[in-house]
Design a protein around this motif. Structure first.
Motif, PDB file in Angstrom:
ATOM      1  N   ARG A  31     -46.516  -2.206 -19.122  1.00 31.02           N
ATOM      2  CA  ARG A  31     -46.421  -0.603 -19.153  1.00 31.02           C
ATOM      3  C   ARG A  31     -46.520  -0.045 -20.462  1.00 31.02           C
ATOM      4  O   ARG A  31     -46.387  -0.708 -21.505  1.00 31.02           O
ATOM      5  CB  ARG A  31     -45.388  -0.128 -18.385  1.00 31.02           C
ATOM      6  CG  ARG A  31     -45.416  -0.356 -17.034  1.00 31.02           C
ATOM      7  CD  ARG A  31     -43.958  -0.040 -16.013  1.00 31.02           C
ATOM      8  NE  ARG A  31     -43.930   1.600 -15.960  1.00 31.02           N
ATOM      9  CZ  ARG A  31     -44.577   2.372 -15.117  1.00 31.02           C
ATOM     10  NH1 ARG A  31     -45.530   1.533 -14.184  1.00 31.02           N
ATOM     11  NH2 ARG A  31     -44.362   3.706 -15.003  1.00 31.02           N
ATOM     12  N   ARG A  32     -47.008   1.245 -20.696  1.00 34.40           N
ATOM     13  CA  ARG A  32     -47.204   1.980 -21.928  1.00 34.40           C
ATOM     14  C   ARG A  32     -45.986   2.888 -22.011  1.00 34.40           C
ATOM     15  O   ARG A  32     -45.674   3.709 -21.552  1.00 34.40           O
ATOM     16  CB  ARG A  32     -48.413   2.849 -21.901  1.00 34.40           C
ATOM     17  CG  ARG A  32     -49.729   1.994 -21.670  1.00 34.40           C
ATOM     18  CD  ARG A  32     -50.747   3.058 -21.261  1.00 34.40           C
ATOM     19  NE  ARG A  32     -50.374   3.828 -20.006  1.00 34.40           N
ATOM     20  CZ  ARG A  32     -51.439   4.670 -19.314  1.00 34.40           C
ATOM     21  NH1 ARG A  32     -52.486   4.810 -19.853  1.00 34.40           N
ATOM     22  NH2 ARG A  32     -51.051   5.394 -18.162  1.00 34.40           N
ATOM     23  N   VAL A  33     -44.952   2.500 -23.235  1.00 37.55           N
ATOM     24  CA  VAL A  33     -43.741   2.952 -23.199  1.00 37.55           C
ATOM     25  C   VAL A  33     -43.658   3.758 -24.448  1.00 37.55           C
ATOM     26  O   VAL A  33     -44.160   3.298 -25.520  1.00 37.55           O
ATOM     27  CB  VAL A  33     -42.861   1.818 -23.121  1.00 37.55           C
ATOM     28  CG1 VAL A  33     -41.381   2.486 -23.236  1.00 37.55           C
ATOM     29  CG2 VAL A  33     -43.114   0.952 -21.808  1.00 37.55           C
ATOM     30  N   LYS A  65     -45.453  13.081 -15.279  1.00 35.95           N
ATOM     31  CA  LYS A  65     -45.292  12.323 -13.911  1.00 35.95           C
ATOM     32  C   LYS A  65     -44.632  10.918 -14.036  1.00 35.95           C
ATOM     33  O   LYS A  65     -44.173  10.363 -13.226  1.00 35.95           O
ATOM     34  CB  LYS A  65     -46.614  11.904 -13.393  1.00 35.95           C
ATOM     35  CG  LYS A  65     -47.497  13.574 -13.161  1.00 35.95           C
ATOM     36  CD  LYS A  65     -46.756  14.028 -11.878  1.00 35.95           C
ATOM     37  CE  LYS A  65     -47.683  15.382 -11.669  1.00 35.95           C
ATOM     38  NZ  LYS A  65     -46.834  16.079 -10.584  1.00 35.95           N
ATOM     39  N   GLY A  66     -44.490  10.444 -15.420  1.00 34.19           N
ATOM     40  CA  GLY A  66     -43.698   9.273 -15.534  1.00 34.19           C
ATOM     41  C   GLY A  66     -42.043   9.180 -15.643  1.00 34.19           C
ATOM     42  O   GLY A  66     -41.731   9.934 -14.998  1.00 34.19           O
ATOM     43  N   THR A  67     -41.769   8.094 -15.963  1.00 35.52           N
ATOM     44  CA  THR A  67     -40.179   8.268 -15.923  1.00 35.52           C
ATOM     45  C   THR A  67     -39.825   8.534 -17.412  1.00 35.52           C
ATOM     46  O   THR A  67     -40.226   8.363 -18.542  1.00 35.52           O
ATOM     47  CB  THR A  67     -39.509   6.712 -15.784  1.00 35.52           C
ATOM     48  OG1 THR A  67     -40.002   5.840 -16.826  1.00 35.52           O
ATOM     49  CG2 THR A  67     -40.277   6.348 -14.377  1.00 35.52           C
ATOM     50  N   SER A  87     -43.759  -4.833 -22.767  1.00 35.84           N
ATOM     51  CA  SER A  87     -44.686  -3.759 -22.339  1.00 35.84           C
ATOM     52  C   SER A  87     -46.054  -3.990 -22.839  1.00 35.84           C
ATOM     53  O   SER A  87     -46.372  -5.016 -23.702  1.00 35.84           O
ATOM     54  CB  SER A  87     -44.288  -2.551 -23.211  1.00 35.84           C
ATOM     55  OG  SER A  87     -44.158  -2.706 -24.671  1.00 35.84           O
ATOM     56  N   LYS A  88     -46.977  -3.255 -22.318  1.00 33.73           N
ATOM     57  CA  LYS A  88     -48.207  -3.266 -22.714  1.00 33.73           C
ATOM     58  C   LYS A  88     -48.538  -2.792 -24.213  1.00 33.73           C
ATOM     59  O   LYS A  88     -49.304  -3.302 -24.748  1.00 33.73           O
ATOM     60  CB  LYS A  88     -49.002  -2.654 -21.719  1.00 33.73           C
ATOM     61  CG  LYS A  88     -50.744  -2.776 -21.898  1.00 33.73           C
ATOM     62  CD  LYS A  88     -51.571  -1.937 -20.923  1.00 33.73           C
ATOM     63  CE  LYS A  88     -52.873  -1.943 -21.109  1.00 33.73           C
ATOM     64  NZ  LYS A  88     -53.730  -1.042 -20.254  1.00 33.73           N
ATOM     65  N   SER A  89     -47.846  -1.627 -24.358  1.00 34.47           N
ATOM     66  CA  SER A  89     -47.774  -0.951 -25.766  1.00 34.47           C
ATOM     67  C   SER A  89     -46.435  -0.194 -25.999  1.00 34.47           C
ATOM     68  O   SER A  89     -45.732   0.055 -25.087  1.00 34.47           O
ATOM     69  CB  SER A  89     -49.018   0.145 -25.721  1.00 34.47           C
ATOM     70  OG  SER A  89     -48.796   1.334 -24.795  1.00 34.47           O
ATOM     71  N   LEU A  90     -46.160  -0.233 -27.180  1.00 38.88           N
ATOM     72  CA  LEU A  90     -45.025   0.503 -27.312  1.00 38.88           C
ATOM     73  C   LEU A  90     -45.252   1.480 -28.600  1.00 38.88           C
ATOM     74  O   LEU A  90     -45.325   1.177 -29.708  1.00 38.88           O
ATOM     75  CB  LEU A  90     -43.858  -0.747 -27.951  1.00 38.88           C
ATOM     76  CG  LEU A  90     -42.415  -0.363 -28.228  1.00 38.88           C
ATOM     77  CD1 LEU A  90     -42.091   0.758 -29.368  1.00 38.88           C
ATOM     78  CD2 LEU A  90     -41.685   0.224 -26.727  1.00 38.88           C
ATOM     79  N   LEU A  91     -45.203   3.004 -28.017  1.00 40.82           N
ATOM     80  CA  LEU A  91     -45.402   3.909 -29.308  1.00 40.82           C
ATOM     81  C   LEU A  91     -43.902   4.037 -29.631  1.00 40.82           C
ATOM     82  O   LEU A  91     -42.904   4.600 -28.822  1.00 40.82           O
ATOM     83  CB  LEU A  91     -46.116   5.146 -28.526  1.00 40.82           C
ATOM     84  CG  LEU A  91     -47.397   4.848 -27.798  1.00 40.82           C
ATOM     85  CD1 LEU A  91     -47.937   6.020 -27.569  1.00 40.82           C
ATOM     86  CD2 LEU A  91     -48.147   4.211 -29.013  1.00 40.82           C
ATOM     87  N   ILE A 136     -49.116   7.770 -21.556  1.00 41.99           N
ATOM     88  CA  ILE A 136     -47.974   6.744 -21.555  1.00 41.99           C
ATOM     89  C   ILE A 136     -47.416   6.781 -20.074  1.00 41.99           C
ATOM     90  O   ILE A 136     -47.669   7.531 -19.190  1.00 41.99           O
ATOM     91  CB  ILE A 136     -46.884   6.977 -22.476  1.00 41.99           C
ATOM     92  CG1 ILE A 136     -46.482   8.666 -22.128  1.00 41.99           C
ATOM     93  CG2 ILE A 136     -47.106   6.815 -23.912  1.00 41.99           C
ATOM     94  CD1 ILE A 136     -44.999   9.140 -22.845  1.00 41.99           C
ATOM     95  N   ASP A 137     -46.777   5.525 -19.727  1.00 41.16           N
ATOM     96  CA  ASP A 137     -45.817   5.568 -18.217  1.00 41.16           C
ATOM     97  C   ASP A 137     -44.599   6.033 -18.256  1.00 41.16           C
ATOM     98  O   ASP A 137     -44.004   6.468 -17.280  1.00 41.16           O
ATOM     99  CB  ASP A 137     -46.394   4.320 -17.853  1.00 41.16           C
ATOM    100  CG  ASP A 137     -47.533   3.557 -17.756  1.00 41.16           C
ATOM    101  OD1 ASP A 137     -48.416   4.450 -17.153  1.00 41.16           O
ATOM    102  OD2 ASP A 137     -47.956   2.607 -18.620  1.00 41.16           O
TER     103      ASP A 137
END
Length: 428
Positions: A185-187, A167-169, A207-211, A252-253
């Motif tokens: 955002r969680r990227v 559902k994210g981008t 970003s809030k987090s970067l995976l 994730i977003d």
């Protein structure tokens, strides 16, 4: 009199235009947009331009070159003094505009002319091009074709299972422009090539987090921030996140695929004699000459090299070939040389995409071009600078751009920190 068609007004097209003009050769450059500079022109838009053509540029707002000044200069036209060692896209784009002006190239460029077909017929190249606004179609005959439209514009999408459920981008780095949209955002960033590492750090700033998902064996020693987490390859998506091949799951977003680009030359007809797939263009002699139709040259397909320096050398080689300064070997001899390279790649179990890789053979390549064509040799110092820059990147991706590289002679350079300390100088 020989007529030459040059496709694209980026670095490859501009370099070719300069040298063809200097030799008095009759040529025209076709450029689909109203701009020079190719991928070096930043455009905040994504998708298509005002004329409905796909946007060619992959430039993002915070991009700086990932190679230092000496390796980014076109021959005989230095970058200005007083700019950063790794200039921004804006500085570099202005440099390209100055280059075109200095060598009086623009009058040879037909802007807003999109090449739609190149075919070989009755021993000439028939080039069809369309005016992108009026729709008027033209066809002309040429003796030589130089393809210089680059290969950093058609995204290589991985197509991972479950993408449509998410559902994210999801975007490709080709459409990445600014990090601000990822604030808090969680990227997930996929891929660890140059753009994957650079964009990952850019996005991590807000970003809030970067995976960061990748399978690179490169030992990056960068002190990444606490919210940057290395992950293995993605197995599949669901509506709200991803499952990785190690069985872990993360919500994730947003996703940014930094998974490279495909070779895409839709205007080249089968009569051109090239075998083109998304990851290779073959067979090419000296990484550039179309072996089956050697009056066609494709510039800029080399990988892991000082690309600007390589493009300039290839443009000089192509010009010397067109002028008749040297003669190519027979088709059989060129094919034999190419086949030996292809066999060596296959024997190592590597994919055919490696046919475009120079890497440690870069300086040897420049020597070969000069020896055969008589062009001025690219000095060995360029390869040496690139080798040291690679080490600096492995050491720390946040600080490698702090180094300044100054060429002393064809074989020697000095590296200092931008804010120079006497004991930080390294002479090579």
């Amino acid at each position: 009199m020989k007529r030459v068609c040059v496709i694209g007004a980026g670095i490859a097209g501009l370099s070719s235009a300069r040298y063809l003009k200097e030799e008095g050769i009759d040529f025209v450059v076709f450029e689909a947009t109203k701009y020079i500079g190719g991928t070096w022109r930043y455009d905040p838009r994504v998708g298509t331009d005002e004329n409905g053509l796909p946007l060619h540029t992959s430039m993002y707002k915070h991009l700086h070159t990932n190679l230092p000044k000496p390796t980014m200069e076109l021959r005989g036209f230095p970058l200005p003094d007083g700019i950063p060692s790794f200039p921004s896209w804006k500085i570099y784009y202005d440099y390209l505009k100055d280059y075109a002006k200095h060598f009086d190239i623009e009058k040879y460029i037909q802007f807003r002319h999109n090449v739609t077909l190149v075919r070989r017929e009755q021993n000439v190249w028939k080039v069809t091009h369309e005016h992108v606004i009026t729709g008027e179609v033209f066809e002309e005959n040429y003796d030589y074709v130089i393809v210089g439209n680059g290969h950093f514009s058609t995204p290589n999408m991985p197509n991972i299972r479950g993408e449509k459920l998410f559902k994210g981008t999801i975007i490709h780095s080709h459409d990445y422009r600014v990090p601000d949209v990822y604030k808090d955002r969680r990227v997930l960033v996929v891929g660890a090539g140059p753009s994957g590492m650079d964009i990952g750090l850019d996005v991590a700033e807000c970003s809030k987090s970067l995976l960061h998902s990748h399978h690179s064996k490169v030992n990056f020693r960068t002190p990444f921030p606490p919210h940057y987490v290395r992950k293995p390859d993605v197995k599949e998506f669901n509506e709200t996140g991803v499952i990785f091949v190690d069985g872990t799951y993360e919500e994730i977003d947003d996703v940014i695929y930094c998974t490279g680009f495909q070779y895409d030359y839709p205007f080249l007809d089968k009569t051109c004699g090239l075998d083109i797939d998304p990851h290779s263009v073959v067979p090419l002699y000296k990484y550039m000459v179309n072996i089956r139709q050697p009056s066609m040259v494709i510039l800029g397909l080399v990988v892991r090299a000082c690309l600007v320096v390589a493009l300039d050398a290839q443009a000089r080689y192509a010009t010397a070939l067109i002028k008749g300064n040297f003669t190519l070997p027979s088709e059989a001899e060129m094919m034999d040389e190419w086949q030996r390279r292809a066999d060596a790649i296959r024997s190592k179990g590597l994919r055919m995409s490696h046919i475009h890789t120079l890497a440690e053979k870069e300086d040897e390549y420049y020597a070969e071009l000069s020896e055969q064509s008589g062009i001025e040799r690219v000095p060995p110092v360029m390869f040496k600078i690139r080798a040291m820059d690679i080490e600096a990147k492995l050491e720390n991706l946040y600080t490698y751009r702090h180094y300044v590289y100054k060429v002393i002679d064809d074989n020697t350079f000095v590296r200092t920190l931008e804010k120079e300390q006497i004991n930080d100088t390294l002479v090579i």
